[in-house]
Design a protein around this motif. Structure first.
Motif, PDB file in Angstrom:
ATOM      1  N   SER A 237       0.864  -1.185   0.000  1.00 58.20           N
ATOM      2  CA  SER A 237       0.000   0.000   0.000  1.00 58.20           C
ATOM      3  C   SER A 237       0.895   1.227   0.000  1.00 58.20           C
TER       4      SER A 237
ATOM      5  N   PRO B 253       0.319  -4.123   3.010  1.00 52.65           N
ATOM      6  CA  PRO B 253      -1.033  -3.863   2.523  1.00 52.65           C
ATOM      7  C   PRO B 253      -2.026  -3.626   3.653  1.00 52.65           C
TER       8      PRO B 253
ATOM      9  N   SER C  62      -3.708   0.618  -2.746  1.00 52.26           N
ATOM     10  CA  SER C  62      -2.974  -0.638  -2.617  1.00 52.26           C
ATOM     11  C   SER C  62      -2.770  -1.234  -3.998  1.00 52.26           C
TER      12      SER C  62
END
Length: 544
Positions: free
Chosen positions: A112, A142, A119
């Motif tokens: 991300s 993420p 992301s």
């Protein structure tokens, strides 16, 4: 098990700044490794100060180091990435974050971006590695909660930390509402917290090691106790077997003596019976002669015959000594039985009433002993109170007379009284009594033959085989010393230490005295000489 191992490996190969797997890892001379971009960004923020340091250990460098890629570490990280992300049931949301760029079937995101607030899967993440502008973006694990990492007021990434308000900030917040506050970069705050965390982990590790050592010691004590009990049972069986054998031998001896005395008495009685039978026969013969003589009518015959009859001897009817009796034997055996029972009872009482160590301060105070310090042993920079019960460090040496018993190097003093049997005393110190930092006080017991006149370990409490010592520092740490062996001790904070000594049992215990008695350290040994109480002050020459 394999997944757990992968999780551990990923943590070990993670960058302490971005908390992700190392990207183009670079290793500093202090041994810590970071992503090449992360450490450069960190040093870019320190550029104005012209100070370059490791975010973890704070090791500083005179000039900005020239970094090269650690190829071996890069290969290991690459292999770890190929093994796939770890399965962590505590953070399932990380494994289900979808790529925000994919159309149709959305692939799982691998990173991300805090700048893009999006992301990306591996394919759509490539521009962040290829574009010079995007390479400066901060990539993290993420997450579907990216907004929490962004300042809601200025829409900037929270890269700073306000130590005054203890909260994460963006750069604009630092110049606005938090102007004048103590602010640092989030990476620097994390590094400092990480260093504190490592210190805490190290201390917890030491505590675990100490308690595991204590657990092993208790296990050994249990085995020793079992062995000692088995030995005592064996000794009991041998002792009572010997006693029973001895008692049976003595019983046989007494029976033999009684029978021998009986035979002697019976022989004496039989001999006297025979004498009496012979006397009776002789008397009956004389009686018959006299009966016949008394019937004669011949006066001349009577007169001539009577003097010739043998007169009867005055033999006693009963023995010349009383008949044998064994009442004295019965009385003696009764006395012996009472004596043996009393002796056995006292001996068994001593066994059942084995000495036990008190558990409460009231119980310990029953063995309290008033102990005074010996001025003839005190170092010249130790000043004793009028009662010789308190020692104080003095900067100027006292004019004590020369004495062969005086400690000449270490700030030590011994007690006047010898310590034997069971005794208890307490040592209390005033932590604000001096203006020295890092000072310690050591509470010890030692033999009187400890050396006094030089700075060798033979003179210092706890560093030889003649003394046992507990060192107490101002930052609430305890260390036990004996014969140069050092043992870290953990316990509740207290400026009062209780010392319990059972000389004959070889037990020495140190307690932190608070609202209860908290055992700090216990020694089990064999004391071969009387002991003396000792006090050592260690004064660090650095003022607060």
């Amino acid at each position: 098990m394999a997944q757990a191992a992968v999780a551990l490996d990923r943590e070990a190969f993670s960058c302490a700044i971005c908390l992700d797997l190392l990207k183009d890892p670079a290793t500093l001379s202090c041994g810590h490794s970071y992503c090449m971009r992360c450490i450069h960004d960190h040093w870019d923020e320190e550029e104005e100060k012209q100070e370059y340091s490791c975010p973890q250990c704070r090791h500083s460098f005179i000039s900005r180091p020239v970094l090269v890629k650690n190829t071996m570490l890069a290969v290991l990280v690459e292999q770890l990435e190929k093994s796939g992300p770890p399965v962590d049931v505590s953070s399932v949301e990380q494994t289900h974050v979808c790529c925000d760029v994919c159309s149709g079937t959305r692939l799982t995101a691998v990173k991300s971006c805090l700048q893009c607030l999006a992301s990306f899967c591996e394919k759509h993440l490539e521009p962040h590695y290829q574009s010079a502008a995007l390479r400066k973006h901060q990539l993290v694990v993420p997450s579907d909660k990216l907004q929490e990492k962004i300042c809601s007021e200025h829409n900037e990434v929270k890269k700073m930390f306000c130590r005054t308000d203890q909260q994460l900030l963006c750069v604009v917040c630092c110049m606005d509402k938090h102007a004048g506050h103590r602010t640092v970069s989030a990476a620097a705050e994390r590094a400092e917290m990480q260093a504190k965390l490592e210190v805490r982990l190290d201390k917890i590790h030491q505590m675990i090691h100490s308690k595991e050592t204590g657990l092993d010691r208790l296990h050994q004590e249990a085995l020793s106790l079992r062995h000692s009990a088995d030995e005592a049972v064996r000794a009991s069986e041998e002792t009572f077997t010997i006693l029973i054998h001895v008692m049976k031998e003595r019983q046989a001896e007494v029976e033999q003596q009684i029978r021998t005395q009986q035979e002697n008495e019976e022989t004496r009685l039989q001999e006297h019976q025979q004498e009496l039978q012979s006397d009776i026969s002789e008397l009956k013969r004389t009686q018959a002669q006299l009966d016949g003589l008394s019937l004669t009518t011949d006066h001349n015959h009577f007169i001539q015959t009577y003097p010739e009859v043998s007169p009867a001897e005055a033999t006693p009817i009963f023995p010349t000594q009383p008949p044998g009796s064994f009442e004295h034997v019965t009385a003696a055996l009764s006395t012996l039985s009472d004596l043996l029972q009393q002796t056995l009872k006292e001996g068994l009482d001593n066994i059942s009433q084995a000495p036990t160590q008190p558990t409460t301060r009231k119980g310990f105070l029953k063995y309290a002993k008033e102990i005074t310090l010996d001025l003839n042993t005190a170092h010249r920079q130790l000043s004793l109170s009028d009662e010789n019960r308190r020692a104080t460090f003095e900067e100027d040496a006292n004019r004590y007379p020369k004495n062969p018993n005086r400690f000449s190097y270490y700030y030590q003093v011994l007690s006047r009284q010898r310590l034997t049997g069971r005794c208890y005393w307490e040592v209390k110190w005033d932590t604000s009594a001096t203006n020295w930092s890092d000072s310690t006080i050591t509470i010890a017991v030692c033999y009187n033959n400890i050396k006094r006149k030089d700075k060798s370990d033979e003179c210092r409490f706890g560093f030889n085989e003649n003394s046992w010592a507990l060192q107490c520092s101002r930052d609430d740490d305890y260390t036990f010393y004996f014969n140069e062996d050092e043992t870290d001790v953990y316990g509740p904070t207290s400026s009062r230490i209780g010392v319990y000594l059972d000389h004959s049992s070889g037990i020495l215990s140190f307690y932190s005295v608070t609202t209860s008695m908290n055992l700090l350290h216990r020694v089990e040994t064999s004391f071969t000489q009387p002991l003396y109480r000792g006090v050592l002050m260690t004064i660090m020459r650095r003022k607060i």
